[in-house]
Scaffold this motif. Structure first.
Motif, PDB file in Angstrom:
ATOM      1  N   LEU A 106       0.886  -1.290  -0.019  1.00  0.00           N
ATOM      2  CA  LEU A 106       0.187  -0.346   0.071  1.00  0.00           C
ATOM      3  C   LEU A 106       0.522   0.988   0.333  1.00  0.00           C
ATOM      4  O   LEU A 106       0.745   2.017  -0.672  1.00  0.00           O
TER       5      LEU A 106
ATOM      6  N   ALA B 181       2.592   1.909  -3.816  1.00  0.00           N
ATOM      7  CA  ALA B 181       1.085   1.957  -4.634  1.00  0.00           C
ATOM      8  C   ALA B 181       0.649   4.059  -4.122  1.00  0.00           C
ATOM      9  O   ALA B 181       1.021   4.253  -5.187  1.00  0.00           O
ATOM     10  N   THR B 182       0.867   3.726  -3.100  1.00  0.00           N
ATOM     11  CA  THR B 182       0.843   5.111  -2.841  1.00  0.00           C
ATOM     12  C   THR B 182       1.825   6.647  -2.969  1.00  0.00           C
ATOM     13  O   THR B 182       1.461   7.418  -3.929  1.00  0.00           O
TER      14      THR B 182
ATOM     15  N   SER C 166      -5.158   3.066  -1.678  1.00  0.00           N
ATOM     16  CA  SER C 166      -4.257   2.553  -1.172  1.00  0.00           C
ATOM     17  C   SER C 166      -3.862   3.601   0.904  1.00  0.00           C
ATOM     18  O   SER C 166      -3.619   2.301   1.695  1.00  0.00           O
ATOM     19  N   TYR C 167      -3.998   4.499   0.170  1.00  0.00           N
ATOM     20  CA  TYR C 167      -4.066   5.693   1.473  1.00  0.00           C
ATOM     21  C   TYR C 167      -4.377   5.201   2.510  1.00  0.00           C
ATOM     22  O   TYR C 167      -4.339   5.493   4.009  1.00  0.00           O
TER      23      TYR C 167
ATOM     24  N   THR D 247      -6.698   3.159   2.948  1.00  0.00           N
ATOM     25  CA  THR D 247      -6.650   1.934   3.904  1.00  0.00           C
ATOM     26  C   THR D 247      -5.884   1.815   4.622  1.00  0.00           C
ATOM     27  O   THR D 247      -5.857   1.397   5.457  1.00  0.00           O
TER      28      THR D 247
END
Length: 305
Positions: free
Chosen positions: A22, A25-26, A247-248, A250
């Motif tokens: 995550l 991805a962020t 992502s962020y 989460t």
């Protein structure tokens, strides 16, 4: 208050492989989003570009939510929360940054946004009466000093550049809007509202608010059909909006804002590297010292929680 404030540091779990995924991805989605945003700046009004960005993003989110079987039925009180999320994160925040992007290099936009953790300190003081530690106050001073150093050559190179100064103000207000939305998102998750449904509805309400704003301004909803504009629109709608925010937010719910906030320390470096390559961003001694101060201030702030 953030979710991390309710969890003692000693009891917070180590990061899992999913958490690192995550993070990655962020960082990369947001790191490249600023140069993509510059591809939207031109004849199309900022609020219209952001409108079409979230038309696409919210359509993808509704399709994803339906495919994953998420329940999207909520009482009115929850929809009011989603409207707030749409107003703060998925409309006002972005529109202000688009206005700022008209007069600033893309990397500097990311640096201003990275001070969200510092602004959260002052919001906590004002909204919750939280008394900051000495380390947190020092972090705030260092962070804002870094911003001043980074923008000194941009604004004061040949006298005061009022366009650059105005761009800085737009970005600062956009970051403030994001901070309020960040706190609302943490509150939503603490209440038990899932990240995906909240983001789905938030994007839709943000889109509707932007559409109403653009209509009231009398703006045309026509867009450019150039490869640069359409390509950046697709990237911003899918990668920078759906992937990055999912992502962020989460990550925020999984490990708290203190640890999740480290993403804001790293992605400005990615954005400035991209800006150096594609926009010929000129590094000065002042800018390098300023970036170091911003990163140190963010790290100190996050460690002080």
């Amino acid at each position: 208050m953030s979710l991390s404030a309710t969890i003692p540091v000693s009891q917070r779990p180590d990061l899992s492989a999913a958490d690192y995924g995550l993070y990655g991805a962020t960082i990369f989605a947001w790191g490249f989003s600023w140069i993509a945003m510059k591809g939207q700046i031109g004849s199309v009004p900022p609020e219209v570009s952001v409108f079409w960005r979230f038309v696409l993003a919210s359509a993808v989110m509704f399709a994803w939510s339906h495919w994953r079987g998420h329940n999207l039925r909520f009482p009115l009180a929850d929809h009011l929360r989603f409207i707030g999320l749409g107003a703060l994160i998925f409309s006002t925040n972005f529109t202000l940054f688009y206005y700022g992007a008209a007069s600033l290099p893309s990397g500097l936009l990311a640096v201003v946004f990275s001070l969200a953790s510092v602004l959260n300190l002052f919001l906590s003081m004002v909204l919750f009466g939280q008394r900051p530690s000495g380390v947190a106050l020092l972090a705030g001073v260092i962070g804002f000093s870094g911003i001043a150093l980074m923008f000194k050559p941009q604004i004061m190179a040949t006298g005061i550049d009022y366009d650059a100064l105005r761009g800085l103000v737009f970005c600062a207000l956009g970051t403030l809007s994001f901070c309020f939305g960040n706190m609302l998102s943490a509150s939503n998750q603490k209440k038990g509202l899932g990240v995906t449904p909240a983001t789905t509805w938030g994007m839709l309400y943000g889109t509707l608010l932007l559409g109403a704003f653009a209509a009231l301004k009398g703006s045309s909803f026509a867009i450019e059909t150039t490869p640069a504009y359409l390509g950046s629109l697709a990237y911003l709608a899918i990668i920078a909006s759906v992937v990055a925010f999912g992502s962020y937010l989460t990550l925020l719910g999984r490990i708290g804002s203190a640890k999740a906030g480290y993403a804001t320390v790293i992605f400005p470096v990615v954005a400035l590297t991209v800006s150096t390559v594609f926009e010929n961003y000129q590094w000065t001694t002042s800018a390098m010292i300023g970036l170091a101060c911003v990163m140190c201030g963010n790290i100190l702030m996050l460690r002080s929680r």
